[in-house]
Design a protein around this motif. Structure first.
Motif, short mmCIF file in Angstrom:
data_model
loop_
_atom_site.label_atom_id
_atom_site.label_comp_id
_atom_site.label_asym_id
_atom_site.label_seq_id
_atom_site.Cartn_x
_atom_site.Cartn_y
_atom_site.Cartn_z
N PRO A 1 0.79 -1.23 0.00
CA PRO A 1 0.00 0.00 0.00
C PRO A 1 0.82 1.28 0.00
CG PRO A 1 -0.85 -1.50 1.61
CD PRO A 1 0.37 -2.14 1.06
N ARG A 2 2.02 1.25 0.54
CA ARG A 2 2.75 2.51 0.62
C ARG A 2 3.21 2.99 -0.74
NH1 ARG A 2 7.64 3.51 4.69
NH2 ARG A 2 7.15 5.64 5.20
N TYR A 3 3.75 2.12 -1.56
CA TYR A 3 4.31 2.56 -2.85
C TYR A 3 3.35 2.29 -4.00
CZ TYR A 3 8.38 3.31 -0.10
OH TYR A 3 9.23 3.78 0.84
N ASP A 4 2.71 1.13 -4.00
CA ASP A 4 1.57 0.89 -4.87
C ASP A 4 1.88 1.14 -6.34
OD1 ASP A 4 -0.91 0.21 -5.55
OD2 ASP A 4 -1.90 2.03 -4.90
N VAL A 5 2.70 0.28 -6.96
CA VAL A 5 3.03 0.47 -8.37
C VAL A 5 1.82 0.33 -9.27
CG1 VAL A 5 5.46 -0.04 -8.52
CG2 VAL A 5 3.86 -1.90 -8.38
N MET B 1 6.23 -9.95 9.26
CA MET B 1 5.19 -9.26 8.50
C MET B 1 5.29 -9.60 7.02
SD MET B 1 3.29 -7.72 10.47
CE MET B 1 2.46 -6.20 10.23
N TYR B 2 6.50 -9.67 6.50
CA TYR B 2 6.64 -10.06 5.09
C TYR B 2 6.18 -11.50 4.90
CZ TYR B 2 8.61 -10.94 0.54
OH TYR B 2 8.75 -11.27 -0.77
N TRP B 3 6.56 -12.33 5.82
CA TRP B 3 6.16 -13.74 5.73
C TRP B 3 4.64 -13.86 5.75
CZ3 TRP B 3 3.43 -16.54 9.36
CH2 TRP B 3 3.37 -17.91 9.13
N LEU B 4 4.00 -13.06 6.62
CA LEU B 4 2.55 -13.12 6.76
C LEU B 4 1.89 -12.60 5.49
CD1 LEU B 4 0.75 -13.94 9.05
CD2 LEU B 4 0.78 -11.62 9.88
N ALA B 5 2.49 -11.56 4.88
CA ALA B 5 1.93 -11.02 3.65
C ALA B 5 1.92 -12.08 2.56
CB ALA B 5 2.73 -9.80 3.22
N THR C 1 -6.39 -9.15 1.33
CA THR C 1 -6.30 -8.20 2.44
C THR C 1 -5.09 -8.51 3.31
OG1 THR C 1 -8.68 -8.23 2.43
CG2 THR C 1 -7.63 -7.16 4.27
N MET C 2 -4.82 -9.80 3.46
CA MET C 2 -3.71 -10.19 4.32
C MET C 2 -2.38 -9.98 3.64
SD MET C 2 -4.00 -10.74 7.27
CE MET C 2 -2.76 -10.90 8.50
N PHE C 3 -2.38 -9.68 2.33
CA PHE C 3 -1.12 -9.18 1.77
C PHE C 3 -0.99 -7.69 2.03
CE2 PHE C 3 0.93 -6.94 -1.79
CZ PHE C 3 2.21 -7.40 -1.60
N MET C 4 -2.08 -6.95 1.81
CA MET C 4 -2.00 -5.50 1.87
C MET C 4 -1.74 -4.99 3.29
SD MET C 4 -2.13 -4.19 -1.01
CE MET C 4 -2.40 -4.69 -2.68
N TRP C 5 -2.44 -5.55 4.26
CA TRP C 5 -2.27 -5.02 5.61
C TRP C 5 -0.86 -5.24 6.15
CZ3 TRP C 5 -7.18 -5.70 9.13
CH2 TRP C 5 -8.24 -5.01 8.54
N PRO C 6 -0.32 -6.46 6.17
CA PRO C 6 1.03 -6.60 6.72
C PRO C 6 2.08 -5.87 5.89
CG PRO C 6 -0.03 -8.72 6.61
CD PRO C 6 -0.87 -7.79 5.83
N ALA C 7 1.93 -5.89 4.54
CA ALA C 7 2.93 -5.21 3.73
C ALA C 7 2.91 -3.72 4.00
CB ALA C 7 2.69 -5.49 2.25
#
Lengths: 174, 394, 192, 165
Positions: free
Chosen positions: A62-66, B138-142, B152-158
Motif C-alpha cells: 500500500p505505501r508505494y503501490d506500483v 510481517m513479510y512472511w505473513l503477507a 487483504t492479508m497481503f495489503m495489511w502486513p505489507a
C-alpha cells in the motif's frame, strides 16, 4: 470510373496502395495509441530469482503501490505478461530457466534488471555459481541499481521504461 | 525412538484408492495414474525453488524438494574476506531479517577475538534484532496471505511493515540491508529522539496487528484451510531437528532467547509461545504471537537502555583469531535458531565458515508434511514452514 | 588507527604472524560440560578424544570406525536428540577432511544450552571422484534423522561419500557441475 | 464462534477501514524525509552518524588519493576504481580519485567508514536508475555534485490511522 480502372489483374496493386495510404494516414496516431496502451498495462512475470523480491513485494504494498502506474501485481500467466523484472542474482542453475521464461513471453517484452546482482553480479563478482549480470542471457532495457533497490528507485525505473516505450516504434512488434 | 522414519525419497502412503483403477481409460497399472508435477521455479507458489510433486488424483503421494536455485557460494567466498568485509555478504541470505542473520556471526567473531561490547550497544542490538524479527514476520505473513488467496492479508502486513522499516531506516540508513552490527558493537548511535518515535510507532503497530485476528486468524474460511493440514507430531518435530515456530507449534518449549540468552536477553522478561496442535494453523499463529512478544521486548529494552555511552569499541586493523580455534554461536532468528560455525587459523580471514540455517533444517520436514495432503493444501503447508529459499541455498 | 579495520593490504600489516602454540595452562573447566565428556571417555576409553571443553560446548573426536557407536551412545545415554548442522572442514596438509556434527537436545531441559560437536575424519584424495574414492564415512542417518539433507550437502560440497545413506544425490549445485567439490581448499574462486 | 459470525466479523473489520486515511505515498510528487543529510562517519570517534545510505558525495579538496575506500570495497563489491583526475589539488599529489560504479555498489557504507580524511560521505539521493550500464558509473566530477533533494513527507500517526500527510 474506379470500376474500369480496377481489373482482376491489377486488383492486388490497388489494395496494396490503399493499405499504404491508410497506413500513412493513421499509422502514426495508431502507434501512439498502441504505445499508450502498453505503458499503462505492463504486466510483470512472477519470477523471483533472489532476495530483491522482498523489495519488489514492498513496491506493490500500500505505501508505494506500483499499480498507480499500471504495473499490475504479478499474478497472471506468463503468456499474458510483457515485463520481466529480474529480481536479483541469477545463478548457473537458474539461468536456463530465466531464458526459458523469457522465450515463452509474447512480443513485445521489456526487461528491467533490478539490483546489483542482476546488473553486474554485485557482491558475488567472484562467486563460482553466479553469472556476472544478465546481459548475456536476455537483453535489458532499464537498470535499477541498489542492493536491494528502494521501491522508489524501482518506480523511477518503471517510469523510465514507460518513457522508453513512448519513444519506441510500436510497429516493430506488430 | 521406536518407529523408523522412512527417508524423504521413500515416503509412500497406503491409500485404498491407490489400488483402484478408473474404468474406461485403459490403464493397466496403478503407476500409470500417478502424475508428476514440477512446481516452480517460475510459479507464484514456490518462490525460487522447485518441488517435484507426485500426485494421485488430488492427493500428494511424494514430494522431492529441489533447492539450489539461489546457491551463491557464500561460505566459500567468506574464506577469502576478512572478518569485517564479510559483514555485507553474510546478511544477504535473508535481507529482510538481516540483523538476525548477522547476529551470531558478530557474536562468534567477538568470542574469537576476545572483544567486550559496550552495554548500550547490546541494547541497540536487541532493539534492532526485535524490530527486524517483526519486519521478517510481517513479510512472511503477507506472502502467506497471497498463498491462501487472501489479498487483504497481503495489503495489511505489507503496509504496516513499513512503520517498522521507517524505524530501521532512521536507525541504520537502509531499508532492509543494514550492515549495522559489527564485531565490537554497532556502526552508529541512535538518532536524536529515536526512543520517543520508536515507542509511538511500536505501540501503533501492536494495535494494528491485534486487528489481524478478526480478519485472518479467526476467519472460519482460513481456519478450515489450515487446521489439521500438515500435522507434525512432537516426536517427529524433535527427530527431524526442526526449529523455530515449526518446533514451538508442535509443543516443544524451546526459544534460544530464553534457553541460551545472548547479549542482554537474560535481563529482559520473555514469554515463549507454544502451541500443541502442530498443524499449519498453529505454525502460522506462533509468529503472530511472537510479534506481540517482540513489541514487549522492545518496550522493555527502551526502558532499560543506558541513555548515553559508547556503542562501538575500536578494533585493530585486520583482526586475527587464535591458532585453530573454532566457535559455534547461535541466536533465535525470525525463523528459528541460526548458528555459525567459524574456524580460525590466525589469519585475518576465517578458515571455514558454516551457516546452519533454520530454513535448511525445516526443509527436511516438507516431504513428511505433504504426504497424503491434497494438492490445494500444498501452499499453506509449504509457506507455514517459515521457509526462505535464499537462506537455505546460501 | 582511526577507521579501520577495513583496510586489508598485506603491506600494511608489518608484524609477521607469530605462530604460537595453544596455551597449555590448566584452566578451570566448567563442571557440567566436563561431566558429559567424562561419561563418553569412560565408555569408549582411548577410542575417543576430547578436542575442547568450553562453556556450553563440548568437542569430541573419534575415528571413522567408531563414529556410529559414539553417536548411538550420545543419543541413548546422554539424551541428545537432533543434529543442528553437519559441516565439513578441509585440511589439505593433513590429507584429511573433518566432518563435524553439532548435536543438540530439545527434550532434555538441562541440555538446552549444550551443543556437542562430534568430529570425525575421512581420508582425502588429491583427485577426487565423489562417491568412488576412499573419501568415505559411515552415515548417521539411522541414528539422527535430521542429518539427511546435511549429509547430502557435505557430499556435494566436499565429496565425502556417506556409506549407507539412502539418498546420496546432488542438492544445491547445478545439475551439470563437473568441477571439484567447491568447498575444498584446492578449488579456488576466480581472481583470488 | 459460528461460521457466519466469523465471516461477518472479518468483513466488518475490513469495511471499517473504508473510513481510514490513505497510507499511500504518492512517490514522484511526495518524497520521504530521512534523518539528517545522509550517512556520515567521524574517524576521530570511530562511530558513524545516522543517515540514509544513498549516493556518495566526494569532497575534492579533502581527498588525498590514499585508496583506502577502494581497498575497503575490493572485498565487498569492487565498485570503486581510482581514476586520474586532470586538476591539481594541494592535498592530492597522486591526482587520483574514486569513481563509483553503481551497478556494483551495494550501499553498505564501508568505504565511508574507511575514509580518514572526511572526504567521502553518503547523501539522501537514491534515484539512480538508468538506461545503460555506462550511465551508472559516476566519475569524480559527478560525485562532487551535491544532489538537490526535496524530501519532506513524513509518516503521521493519528487516531484515524497512519498516513503521509
Amino acid at each position: 470510373m474506379l470500376k474500369d480502372l480496377v481489373t482482376p489483374e491489377n486488383a492486388n496493386v490497388f489494395v496494396g496502395k490503399l493499405g499504404d495510404i491508410l497506413e500513412k494516414a493513421i499509422g502514426k496516431p495508431l502507434g501512439y495509441a498502441i504505445n499508450w496502451g502498453r505503458i499503462w498495462s505492463l504486466w510483470p512475470v512472477h519470477i523471483e530469482t533472489a532476495c530483491c523480491s522482498v523489495e519488489f513485494g514492498a513496491a506493490s504494498s500500500p505505501r508505494y503501490d506500483v499499480e498507480r502506474f499500471g504495473i499490475i501485481e504479478a499474478f497472471g500467466s506468463l503468456r499474458q505478461c510483457d515485463l520481466i523484472v529480474v529480481q536479483g542474482t541469477i545463478t548457473r542453475k537458474m539461468a536456463p530457466r530465466l531464458r526459458l521464461v523469457y522465450d515463452q513471453m509474447p512480443e513485445p517484452k521489456y526487461v528491467i534488471a533490478m539490483g546489483a546482482c542482476a546488473i553486474t553480479g554485485g557482491l558475488y563478482f567472484d562467486s563460482y555459481n553466479v553469472l556476472p549480470g544478465i546481459d548475456g542471457v536476455i537483453p535489458v532495457d532499464v537498470y535499477v541499481p541498489g542492493c536491494p533497490p528502494r521501491p522508489e528507485t524501482l518506480i523511477q525505473g518503471c517510469i523510465l521504461l514507460q518513457e522508453k516505450i513512448k519513444r519506441m516504434k510500436a510497429r516493430t512488434f506488430v | 525412538m521406536t518407529t523408523e522414519l522412512p527417508t524423504t525419497s521413500e515416503i509412500q502412503i497406503d491409500k485404498p484408492s491407490l489400488n483402484w483403477l478408473p474404468p474406461g481409460l485403459g490403464l493397466q497399472k496403478v503407476d500409470e495414474r500417478i502424475m508428476t508435477l514440477n512446481v516452480g521455479p517460475q510459479h507464484p507458489g514456490s518462490g525460487h525453488m522447485r518441488l517435484i510433486v507426485q500426485i494421485d488424483g488430488d492427493y500428494i503421494i511424494a514430494c522431492d524438494p529441489d533447492p539450489g536455485y539461489v546457491h551463491r557460494g557464500e561460505e566459500k567466498m567468506a574464506e577469502y574476506r576478512n572478518y569485517i568485509l564479510n559483514i555485507p555478504h553474510l546478511e544477504r541470505p535473508v535481507i529482510h531479517d538481516s540483523c538476525n542473520v548477522l547476529y551470531p556471526y558478530v557474536l562468534g567473531v567477538e568470542e574469537l577475538l576476545g572483544i567486550e561490547v559496550p552495554e548500550r550497544a547490546k541494547y541497540v542490538r536487541v532493539i534492532a534484532s526485535e524490530l527486524n524479527r517483526c519486519i521478517y514476520i510481517m513479510y512472511w505473513l503477507a506472502i502467506y496471505g497471497i498463498f491462501l488467496g487472501h489479498s487483504t492479508m497481503f495489503m495489511w502486513p505489507a503496509g504496516d511493515r513499513e512503520l517498522l522499516i521507517d524505524l530501521m531506516e532512521k536507525m541504520t540508513g537502509a531499508r532492509v540491508t543494514h550492515a549495522h552490527f559489527v564485531p565490537g558493537g554497532v556502526r552508529n548511535d541512535l538518532p536524536p529522539n529515536f526512543e520517543e518515535v520508536c515507542l509511538r510507532q511500536v505501540n501503533y503497530f501492536e494495535k494494528r496487528i491485534k486487528e489481524y485476528a478478526a480478519v485472518f486468524y479467526d476467519n472460519p474460511i482460513l481456519i478450515s484451510r489450515t487446521q489439521d493440514t500438515g500435522v507434525l507430531s512432537r516426536q517427529d518435530a524433535i527427530r527431524l531437528g526442526t526449529t523455530g515456530s515449526v518446533l514451538r507449534a508442535s509443543g516443544v518449549d524451546y526459544d534460544l532467547r530464553k534457553k541460551e540468552p545472548y547479549d542482554v536477553y537474560d535481563e529482559l522478561d520473555i514469554h515463549t509461545n507454544v502451541m500443541k496442535e502442530g498443524d499449519a494453523y498453529a505454525r502460522s499463529k506462533i509468529p503472530w504471537l511472537d510479534m506481540m512478544e517482540s513489541c514487549n521486548i522492545i518496550r522493555q529494552a527502551l526502558q532499560k537502555m543506558p541513555k548515553s555511552g559508547s556503542v562501538r569499541v575500536k578494533l585493530k586493523p585486520n583482526p586475527k583469531g587464535k591458532v585453530f580455534d573454532s566457535v559455534y554461536k547461535r541466536v533465535e532468528s525470525g525463523r528459528g535458531s541460526l548458528g555459525y560455525y567459524i574456524v580460525s587459523d590466525a589469519k585475518p580471514e576465517p578458515y571455514r565458515l558454516k551457516m546452519s540455517v533454520p530454513s535448511f533444517r525445516n526443509l527436511i520436514a516438507l516431504p513428511y508434511l505433504l504426504k497424503g495432503e491434497k494438492l490445494g493444501n500444498m501452499p499453506s503447508v509449504y509457506w507455514s514452514l517459515n521457509y526462505w529459499p535464499v537462506e537455505a541455498d546460501r | 588507527m582511526s577507521s579501520d579495520s577495513e583496510t586489508s593490504v598485506d603491506a600494511e600489516s608489518e608484524e609477521t604472524p607469530v605462530v604460537k602454540k595453544p596455551e597449555e595452562k590448566q584452566v578451570e573447566l566448567p563442571a557440567f560440560e566436563k561431566g558429559i565428556s567424562d561419561k563418553i571417555i569412560e565408555k569408549f576409553g582411548d577410542k575417543v578424544y576430547v578436542t575442547f571443553v568450553k562453556e556450553d560446548r563440548v568437542g569430541i573426536g573419534t575415528s571413522r570406525e567408531n563414529v556410529h557407536d559414539v553417536a548411538e551412545f550420545i543419543r541413548d545415554a546422554l539424551n541428545y536428540d537432533h543434529v543442528e548442522s553437519v559441516s565439513g572442514v578441509d585440511y589439505p596438509q593433513d590429507k584429511e577432511i573433518e566432518v563435524v556434527y553439532h548435536i543438540g537436545s530439545y527434550s532434555d531441559p538441562s541440555l538446552a544450552r549444550q551443543i556437542l560437536a562430534l568430529s570425525t575424519r575421512a581420508q582425502r584424495e588429491e583427485n577426487p571422484i565423489p562417491g568412488n574414492d576412499a573419501t568415505k564415512l559411515p552415515t548417521l542417518r539411522d541414528v539422527f534423522y535430521s542429518v539427511e539433507f546435511h549429509e547430502r550437502e557435505v557430499f556435494e560440497m566436499f565429496g565425502v561419500y556417506f556409506e549407507g545413506h539412502p539418498d546420496n544425490r546432488r542438492l544445491l549445485l547445478p545439475e551439470d557441475w563437473a568441477d571439484l567439490p567447491p568447498l575444498r581448499k584446492d578449488f579456488t574462486i576466480k581472481g583470488r | 464462534m459460528g461460521t457466519a459470525t466469523g465471516i461477518i466479523r472479518a468483513l466488518n473489520s475490513g469495511i471499517k477501514h473504508l473510513a481510514i486515511k490513505r497510507f499511500t505515498l504518492r512517490y514522484p510528487e511526495e518524497k520521504l524525509k530521512f534523518v539528517g543529510d545522509g550517512y556520515q562517519f567521524d574517524p576521530s570517534t570511530g562511530v558513524g552518524i545516522a543517515g540514509l545510505k544513498g549516493r556518495h558525495l566526494l569532497f575534492h579538496d579533502h581527498c588525498t588519493g590514499c585508496q583506502l575506500c577502494s581497498i575497503a570495497c575490493e572485498g565487498v563489491a569492487e565498485a570503486i576504481a581510482m581514476v586520474k583526475v586532470p586538476e591539481e589539488h594541494k592535498h592530492n599529489k597522486k591526482a587520483i580519485m574514486p569513481q563509483i560504479d553503481y551497478g556494483k555498489c551495494v550501499f553498505c557504507g564501508l568505504c565511508v567508514d574507511a575514509c580518514p580524511f572526511y572526504a567521502l560521505y553518503m547523501t539522501n539521493d537514491y534515484e539512480l536508475s538508468s538506461f545503460s550500464k555506462e550511465g551508472l558509473i559516476y566519475t569524480p566530477a559527478q560525485l562532487q555534485v551535491k544532489p538537490y533533494v526535496q524530501q519532506d513527507s513524513e509518516i503521521k500517526i493519528t487516531d484515524r490511522g497512519a498516513s503521509h500527510g
